[in-house]
Design a protein around this motif. Structure first.
Motif, mmCIF file in Angstrom:
data_model
loop_
_atom_site.group_PDB
_atom_site.id
_atom_site.type_symbol
_atom_site.label_atom_id
_atom_site.label_comp_id
_atom_site.label_asym_id
_atom_site.label_seq_id
_atom_site.Cartn_x
_atom_site.Cartn_y
_atom_site.Cartn_z
ATOM 1 N N LEU A 74 0.776 -1.255 -0.420
ATOM 2 C CA LEU A 74 0.068 0.131 -0.233
ATOM 3 C C LEU A 74 0.833 1.068 -0.008
ATOM 4 C CD1 LEU A 74 -3.153 -0.696 2.927
ATOM 5 C CD2 LEU A 74 -2.912 -1.178 -0.207
ATOM 6 N N SER A 75 0.077 2.241 -0.510
ATOM 7 C CA SER A 75 1.594 3.790 -0.801
ATOM 8 C C SER A 75 1.001 4.370 0.823
ATOM 9 C CB SER A 75 0.121 4.605 -1.957
ATOM 10 O OG SER A 75 -0.794 4.790 -1.492
ATOM 11 N N ASP A 76 1.234 5.299 1.232
ATOM 12 C CA ASP A 76 1.372 6.379 2.102
ATOM 13 C C ASP A 76 0.527 6.203 2.345
ATOM 14 O OD1 ASP A 76 4.014 4.774 2.824
ATOM 15 O OD2 ASP A 76 4.935 7.124 2.680
ATOM 16 N N GLU A 77 -0.225 7.325 0.855
ATOM 17 C CA GLU A 77 -1.905 8.047 1.112
ATOM 18 C C GLU A 77 -2.570 6.980 1.517
ATOM 19 O OE1 GLU A 77 -4.857 10.470 -1.926
ATOM 20 O OE2 GLU A 77 -2.529 9.421 -2.802
ATOM 21 N N ASP A 78 -2.633 5.678 0.987
ATOM 22 C CA ASP A 78 -3.606 4.206 0.414
ATOM 23 C C ASP A 78 -3.653 4.235 3.025
ATOM 24 O OD1 ASP A 78 -5.149 5.050 -1.340
ATOM 25 O OD2 ASP A 78 -4.330 3.270 -2.340
ATOM 26 N N LYS A 79 -2.209 4.000 3.130
ATOM 27 C CA LYS A 79 -2.584 3.487 4.458
ATOM 28 C C LYS A 79 -2.436 5.067 5.164
ATOM 29 C CE LYS A 79 1.753 1.075 3.581
ATOM 30 N NZ LYS A 79 3.316 1.146 4.518
ATOM 31 N N GLN A 80 -2.729 6.017 5.092
ATOM 32 C CA GLN A 80 -3.210 7.240 5.587
ATOM 33 C C GLN A 80 -4.622 7.292 6.081
ATOM 34 O OE1 GLN A 80 -2.254 9.118 7.912
ATOM 35 N NE2 GLN A 80 -3.796 10.344 8.715
ATOM 36 N N ILE A 81 -5.436 6.959 4.771
ATOM 37 C CA ILE A 81 -6.501 7.400 4.288
ATOM 38 C C ILE A 81 -7.743 5.957 5.215
ATOM 39 C CG2 ILE A 81 -8.646 6.958 2.687
ATOM 40 C CD1 ILE A 81 -6.600 8.144 1.000
ATOM 41 N N LEU A 82 -6.895 4.316 5.039
ATOM 42 C CA LEU A 82 -7.631 3.114 5.145
ATOM 43 C C LEU A 82 -7.629 3.126 6.651
ATOM 44 C CD1 LEU A 82 -6.361 0.811 2.006
ATOM 45 C CD2 LEU A 82 -9.045 1.704 2.672
ATOM 46 N N PHE A 83 -6.193 3.600 7.492
ATOM 47 C CA PHE A 83 -5.686 2.933 8.788
ATOM 48 C C PHE A 83 -5.713 4.509 9.644
ATOM 49 C CE2 PHE A 83 -4.133 -0.659 6.097
ATOM 50 C CZ PHE A 83 -5.198 -1.249 6.379
ATOM 51 N N ARG A 84 -5.182 5.744 9.366
ATOM 52 C CA ARG A 84 -5.375 6.593 9.958
ATOM 53 C C ARG A 84 -3.786 6.989 10.716
ATOM 54 N NH1 ARG A 84 -10.136 9.731 9.322
ATOM 55 N NH2 ARG A 84 -10.843 8.860 7.174
ATOM 56 N N GLU A 85 -4.171 6.902 11.933
ATOM 57 C CA GLU A 85 -2.930 6.891 13.112
ATOM 58 C C GLU A 85 -2.113 5.098 13.121
ATOM 59 O OE1 GLU A 85 -6.810 4.437 15.745
ATOM 60 O OE2 GLU A 85 -6.157 6.546 14.208
ATOM 61 N N GLN A 86 -2.958 4.213 12.922
ATOM 62 C CA GLN A 86 -1.738 3.295 12.817
ATOM 63 C C GLN A 86 -0.538 3.586 12.271
ATOM 64 O OE1 GLN A 86 -2.955 1.210 14.603
ATOM 65 N NE2 GLN A 86 -5.133 1.326 15.061
ATOM 66 N N SER A 87 0.359 3.077 12.376
ATOM 67 C CA SER A 87 2.044 2.600 12.158
ATOM 68 C C SER A 87 1.906 1.460 11.253
ATOM 69 C CB SER A 87 2.496 3.044 13.399
ATOM 70 O OG SER A 87 2.808 3.118 13.811
ATOM 71 N N THR A 88 1.860 0.730 11.202
ATOM 72 C CA THR A 88 2.829 -1.157 11.021
ATOM 73 C C THR A 88 1.574 -2.083 11.106
ATOM 74 O OG1 THR A 88 3.143 -1.720 13.815
ATOM 75 C CG2 THR A 88 4.547 0.104 12.476
ATOM 76 N N SER A 89 1.719 -3.012 10.180
ATOM 77 C CA SER A 89 0.944 -3.797 9.604
ATOM 78 C C SER A 89 0.722 -5.018 10.867
ATOM 79 C CB SER A 89 1.695 -5.069 8.624
ATOM 80 O OG SER A 89 3.277 -5.329 8.815
ATOM 81 N N LYS A 90 1.629 -4.214 11.833
ATOM 82 C CA LYS A 90 1.603 -5.313 12.856
ATOM 83 C C LYS A 90 0.409 -4.984 13.821
ATOM 84 C CE LYS A 90 6.002 -8.003 13.283
ATOM 85 N NZ LYS A 90 4.660 -9.570 13.186
ATOM 86 N N VAL A 91 0.570 -3.470 14.154
ATOM 87 C CA VAL A 91 -0.236 -2.730 15.311
ATOM 88 C C VAL A 91 -1.820 -3.563 14.001
ATOM 89 C CG1 VAL A 91 -1.030 -0.713 15.306
ATOM 90 C CG2 VAL A 91 1.279 -1.517 15.869
ATOM 91 N N VAL A 92 -1.533 -2.734 13.141
ATOM 92 C CA VAL A 92 -3.294 -2.813 11.945
ATOM 93 C C VAL A 92 -4.124 -4.503 12.001
ATOM 94 C CG1 VAL A 92 -3.796 -2.443 9.901
ATOM 95 C CG2 VAL A 92 -2.328 -1.033 11.221
ATOM 96 N N PHE A 93 -2.753 -5.445 11.992
ATOM 97 C CA PHE A 93 -3.758 -7.058 12.057
ATOM 98 C C PHE A 93 -3.984 -7.156 13.852
ATOM 99 C CE2 PHE A 93 -2.872 -11.814 12.354
ATOM 100 C CZ PHE A 93 -3.798 -11.631 11.577
ATOM 101 N N LYS A 94 -3.524 -6.787 14.522
ATOM 102 C CA LYS A 94 -3.622 -6.934 15.811
ATOM 103 C C LYS A 94 -5.196 -6.190 15.883
ATOM 104 C CE LYS A 94 -3.007 -6.835 21.021
ATOM 105 N NZ LYS A 94 -1.457 -5.833 21.844
ATOM 106 N N GLU A 95 -5.473 -4.902 15.876
ATOM 107 C CA GLU A 95 -6.792 -3.676 15.866
ATOM 108 C C GLU A 95 -8.074 -5.281 15.152
ATOM 109 O OE1 GLU A 95 -9.352 -1.495 16.960
ATOM 110 O OE2 GLU A 95 -7.420 -2.186 17.503
ATOM 111 N N LEU A 96 -7.396 -5.847 14.158
ATOM 112 C CA LEU A 96 -8.462 -6.505 12.820
ATOM 113 C C LEU A 96 -8.819 -7.724 13.740
ATOM 114 C CD1 LEU A 96 -6.872 -5.776 9.195
ATOM 115 C CD2 LEU A 96 -8.638 -4.948 9.985
#
Length: 246
Positions: A112-134
């Motif tokens: 994912l591009s940095d822009e898409d990461k910001q749109i989709l996940f906002r304040e989340q910074s790493t894949s591990k943090v996002v996956f744990k949230e999911l």
């Protein structure tokens, strides 16, 4: 007098007003508007025959046009990011089991591009943090429903983008009252307005003017008056033409 237990049946439209008569014309005036913050059960059925004829160049009109343009741009950015994200989900579901493991998600996230990461996940910074949230269940994999639910919780309304309704933000007392009022009107209309009523319903498109706009300029008032006149005349012409064909 009736038994109170029979009150819902007693107050039903059929018992109160009898059957539908072809010799009478009932008119329900429905206010249509360009605003995406207001939901109307009739809007998507009759707004095509109730256009905005002339938009005034008032301060309120200019403000609403700018807001609508900004929302349209944001919706397009969000929809494009969601589309790219779900395309990646399908591509990296290696075993085609409908689930995404943490290693699979890491590959998706890195693409994912940095822009898409910001749109989709906002304040989340790493894949591990996002996956744990999911991964609410903690079983090491997420489903399509888990991902959609996450995006909805972040306020991006992934499903509603394609359904035509937008999430309403409540950020103050006025917006809270507006949301409650709109919910009340929506429920009332769902109770008393049926699909068979749309053919005899006048729709007046109020354009840039919303329900809670009370301090209107003379230009805005004249606009609303002219909209009501033109939309009503168009409805009556359409109604008469349909009856003549029969």
């Amino acid at each position: 007098m009736k038994d109170l237990e029979q009150l819902p049946l007693t107050l039903s439209n059929e018992n109160r007003f009898g059957g539908r008569s072809d010799k009478t014309l009932g008119i329900q005036v429905v206010i249509l508007r360009d605003s995406e913050t207001e939901i109307d059960t009739c809007r998507f059925y009759i707004e095509k025959r109730a256009p905005v004829y002339v938009k005034p160049d008032s301060a309120l009109s200019r403000k609403r046009r700018a807001e609508k343009l900004a929302k349209t741009r944001e919706r397009k950015r969000t929809a494009a990011a969601v589309k790219r994200f779900f395309s990646s989900l399908e591509k990296y579901d290696a075993n085609m089991d409908g689930h995404i493991s943490e290693p699979e998600f890491e590959n998706i996230y890195d693409q994912l591009s940095d822009e898409d990461k910001q749109i989709l996940f906002r304040e989340q910074s790493t894949s591990k943090v996002v996956f744990k949230e999911l991964d609410k269940s903690g079983n090491g994999r997420v489903t399509f429903a888990d991902i959609v639910r996450y995006i909805e919780q972040k306020g991006l309304s992934a499903n509603q983008i394609f359904l035509g309704h937008r999430r309403q933000d409540v950020n103050g007392f006025v917006s809270y009252l507006s949301s409650v009022f709109n919910a009340m009107l929506l429920n009332i209309k769902q109770l008393y307005i049926q699909p068979a009523d749309f053919g005899r319903t006048v729709g007046i498109n109020t354009g840039h003017v919303e329900t809670t706009d009370f301090d209107l300029s003379e230009e805005d008032v004249n606009f609303l008056t002219e909209q009501g006149r033109r939309c009503t005349m168009d409805f009556l012409k359409m109604y008469a033409a349909e009856r003549k064909e029969k």
